[in-house]
Design an enzyme around this catalytic site. Structure first.
Site, PDB file in Angstrom:
ATOM      1  N   ASP A   1       0.865  -1.171   0.000  1.00  0.00           N
ATOM      2  CA  ASP A   1       0.000   0.000   0.000  1.00  0.00           C
ATOM      3  C   ASP A   1       0.910   1.232   0.000  1.00  0.00           C
ATOM      4  OD1 ASP A   1      -2.359   1.533   0.242  1.00  0.00           O
ATOM      5  OD2 ASP A   1      -2.051   1.675   2.399  1.00  0.00           O
TER       6      ASP A   1
ATOM      7  N   THR B   1      -0.057   4.881   1.315  1.00  0.00           N
ATOM      8  CA  THR B   1      -0.182   5.752   2.470  1.00  0.00           C
ATOM      9  C   THR B   1       0.031   4.980   3.761  1.00  0.00           C
ATOM     10  OG1 THR B   1      -1.768   7.086   1.263  1.00  0.00           O
ATOM     11  CG2 THR B   1      -1.668   7.418   3.638  1.00  0.00           C
TER      12      THR B   1
ATOM     13  N   ASP C   1      -1.453  -0.864   6.015  1.00  0.00           N
ATOM     14  CA  ASP C   1      -1.684  -0.360   7.373  1.00  0.00           C
ATOM     15  C   ASP C   1      -3.131   0.015   7.650  1.00  0.00           C
ATOM     16  OD1 ASP C   1      -1.842   1.946   5.784  1.00  0.00           O
ATOM     17  OD2 ASP C   1      -1.143   3.218   7.424  1.00  0.00           O
TER      18      ASP C   1
END
Length: 740
Positions: free
Chosen positions: A426, A428, A625
């Protein structure tokens, strides 16, 4: 799920209708997101094909079944409670019988025959009560023709105990050669210690297994319990979430969670979707925009119309996807059980052959010799070393990983990580810091960069928006004197307006500038260049004239380039999949030399990406996250969560990087390789001991040397095999890792 930066390139609101249409939930699933106690389905973590409507044990491996989907109620695990009671109640007896066996003859306080009787009294409750569940499972494995570790434990402890009882009650049956210090040697302490250690291992395992449902419980806990429904006559009342139907009008006040998926029909606000998307910037919502259940309304009041409820919501779909992916895992211990199945059959066969061979062809008393040698075979083949081989390596490895900031959730993660050849990341919070930071100010003619930043920060003091906070924080860090803003107004997500030092100031996106009649063409090219670098761009106008641009970006972590270089050097294929817009995603990917990038992906898209790569034969790790990453984290061969991310991401993943540093993946991969090698060595030690000890215990050397292996020596060999396994596993504490 959608873009963070691109959503705000037009500043605080242009995300609008086109930006969230893709949030529509997937096709309805047949099961509810929060299962009711009635009708709960139970399954085996190791054999997910086993499903029944009541608790029990797996007919294949004997493991306790657990609910397919847990509830939010505190689960009372009766098996864990039972094992804890058995362990603690009999632990003093285990200590006592072990000390008596080791030191009783040295102290000489009791006749040896009497000592055997006392050891019997002490060991009987341990074996017959504390160990009873193991014997039941061992018997079931025989009845069901599915030999496993319980078969070995039952045979080993049962043989040691039955032999010792016979040696205590009828010592005259045994030849004089088995007399030691005035009695026939007994092995009550071996049976007792094996039972206590097995109980302790089961307690630790059950506690660890209970954590596998933490991700789903965290997801279920996101949804509010009630919704404020607006009736046809305009009256309002709070109703349970289960009473909300498609088409209901619901009021969502500031600070409340959105109850279900739907669309805004009245009002404007900024909604924090980070709990589902992992994106840190709240998204502006106006009439016609989509809302996702369980997200947080931060400022204005909204009236929404419900469109998806129950199992149809995005949150419910994520719950079901996480549960399905978790159940698809195959634990490392399955291999040990398969080996144990053949091993126990071989050991039993050897013991039977030994007994009859001695009974029919051995010297007198032939059948006594046959019985003793058969018992010696079973004792030396006791599964202590085999049972410790994998858990000891895993235990030491997980402790070593923790000192390096790498947390493994289970043994399967360690097994699979060394074989990973593809890493999906991912953006961000994984590649980047995950929080907006001021990048730069570009002034128009007649203004300086400090003027642009100071005026914008002065106006933004009245805003709680994360982008505004980044601008104000940057101005204060630079020591700029901020003025007081008057007549502050929020432009429904397109920007803010007010008066600073007597001048009319507007800060926002192109729509706000157009509304204010401000020409922005002079800086259009530079604005687009900033967007191409992955920044969010805002326009500042003073007294109806463009004063400059401000760029706010999510900076790449300082450790990310080094981490990606190390992973690529290790031969991993790196793919970036993010909910951010394609332009922003490509800009970040280009900066980090990532060739494969996917933007504007939903949780289901990430999950399908993992599955597609797995169908291609790739061994996939997923690093993320946010809650939107949870299904893909669970489906991946190894899910890697950033310790700086959401709790649900961490509990869905098999590996957590406490520092949120991707370099930890390289460390974890090296530790995985060392651990599997160590585990294979341990299994080798266990089988070498058995390969040498079992023939000796069977008496194959007797015709040539006259040697017989007494059960006492067999027990010593069994202890040595366990000690060698433990000592070898401890070497992992010194294994060379990349970041030592």
């Amino acid at each position: 799920m959608n873009t963070m930066h691109q959503a705000h390139d037009d500043h605080r609101g242009q995300h609008g209708n086109h930006g969230h249409e893709h949030h529509a939930a997937p096709a309805p699933a047949p099961a509810p997101a929060q299962p009711a106690p009635q009708g709960t389905i139970y399954t085996c973590p190791m054999h997910p094909e086993i499903r029944q409507d009541r608790p029990g044990s797996c007919p294949k491996c004997g493991m306790a079944l657990e609910p397919v989907l847990p509830s939010l109620a505190d689960d009372d695990n009766p098996e864990l409670r039972d094992f804890q009671r058995r362990f603690w109640c009999t632990l003093p007896l285990t200590v006592a019988v072990t000390l008596l066996a080791m030191f009783g003859h040295r102290l000489g306080l009791l006749p040896m025959a009497a000592q055997s009787g006392i050891e019997l009294v002490l060991a009987a409750p341990i074996v017959l009560w504390a160990g009873w569940p193991f014997f039941v499972r061992g018997w079931q494995s025989v009845v069901r023709r599915s030999p496993n570790m319980w078969t070995l434990i039952g045979l080993g402890t049962g043989a040691a105990f039955v032999y010792s009882v016979a040696a205590t009650v009828v010592p005259g049956l045994f030849p004089a050669s088995f007399q030691s210090m005035g009695r026939v040697a007994v092995y009550f302490e071996a049976a007792a210690v094996i039972i206590s250690l097995t109980l302790l291992g089961q307690i630790l395992e059950l506690k660890a297994r209970s954590q596998t449902s933490a991700a789903i419980k965290s997801l279920l806990g996101l949804a509010p319990k009630t919704a404020r429904r607006i009736a046809a006559d305009g009256s309002e009342a709070d109703v349970p979430l289960t009473h909300v139907h498609v088409g209901d009008l619901l009021r969502v006040r500031p600070g409340e969670k959105v109850p279900v998926d739907g669309v805004v029909v009245e009002g404007a606000s900024a909604v924090d979707e980070s709990m589902l998307t992992g994106e840190p910037v709240p998204v502006a919502k106006r009439s016609g925009d989509k809302l996702i259940g369980a997200t947080l309304n931060t400022s204005g009041a909204l009236v929404m119309r419900s469109e998806r409820v129950g199992a149809q919501t995005v949150l419910a779909q994520i719950v079901l996807m996480v549960g399905e992916a978790q159940r698809s895992k195959a634990p490392l211990q399955r291999m040990a059980d398969q080996v144990a199945g053949w091993f126990v059959m071989a050991v039993v066969a050897i013991a039977v052959v030994t007994c009859f061979a001695w009974g029919l062809f051995g010297p007198e008393p032939s059948w006594v010799h046959g019985l003793i040698n058969a018992v010696a075979v079973l004792i030396i083949a006791c599964p202590c070393a085999l049972g410790l081989a994998t858990p000891m390596s895993i235990m030491v490895a997980t402790g070593r990983g923790a000192t390096q900031g790498v947390l493994f959730r289970d043994a399967a993660a360690i097994e699979h990580l060394r074989r990973v050849d593809t890493l999906i990341v991912d953006k961000t919070g994984t590649l980047t810091e995950g929080r907006p930071a001021f990048d730069r100010a570009l002034p128009a003619a007649g203004f300086s960069a400090d003027d642009v930043l100071r005026i914008a920060a002065s106006l933004d003091q009245g805003s709680e928006h994360p982008l505004a906070d980044a601008i104000v924080r940057a101005a204060r860090e630079r020591g700029l004197a901020l003025a007081k803003a008057e007549d502050f107004e929020s432009g429904s997500g397109i920007g803010v307006r007010g008066t600073v030092e007597g001048r009319r100031v507007a800060l926002g996106n192109a729509a706000l500038m157009q509304q204010q009649g401000v020409a922005v063409e002079a800086l259009d090219e530079r604005a687009e260049a900033l967007r191409g670098e992955g920044a969010s761009v805002m326009h500042l106008a003073v007294d109806g004239r463009l004063a400059g641009l401000l760029a706010v970006a999510d900076p790449v972590k300082a450790s990310t380039p080094e981490a990606l270089a190390a992973l690529k050097a290790a031969g991993l294929r790196v793919v970036m999949a993010t909910g951010d817009g394609v332009t922003t995603a490509r800009a970040v990917a280009q900066r980090l030399s990532i060739d494969e990038v996917l933007g504007e992906v939903e949780p289901a898209d990430k999950l399908e990406l993992v599955r597609r790569l797995q169908r291609e034969g790739r061994v996939v790790a997923m690093a993320g996250d946010g809650i939107n990453d949870a299904p893909a984290l669970a489906q991946a061969d190894v899910g890697v969560a950033m310790g700086t991310g959401t709790d649900v991401a961490m509990t869905s993943a098999q590996v957590t990087l406490v520092k949120g540093d991707l370099r930890g993946i390289a460390v974890a991969r090296r530790l995985s390789e060392a651990t599997i090698a160590n585990m294979k060595q341990n299994l080798g030690f266990a089988f070498v001991y058995n390969a040498l000890g079992v023939p000796l215990a069977a008496g194959v050397l007797f015709p040539f040397t006259g040697w017989l292996l007494s059960p006492m020596i067999a027990a010593l060999a069994m202890s040595l095999s366990s000690a060698s396994v433990i000592a070898n596993a401890l070497r992992l504490r010194k294994a060379a890792l990349l970041q030592d």
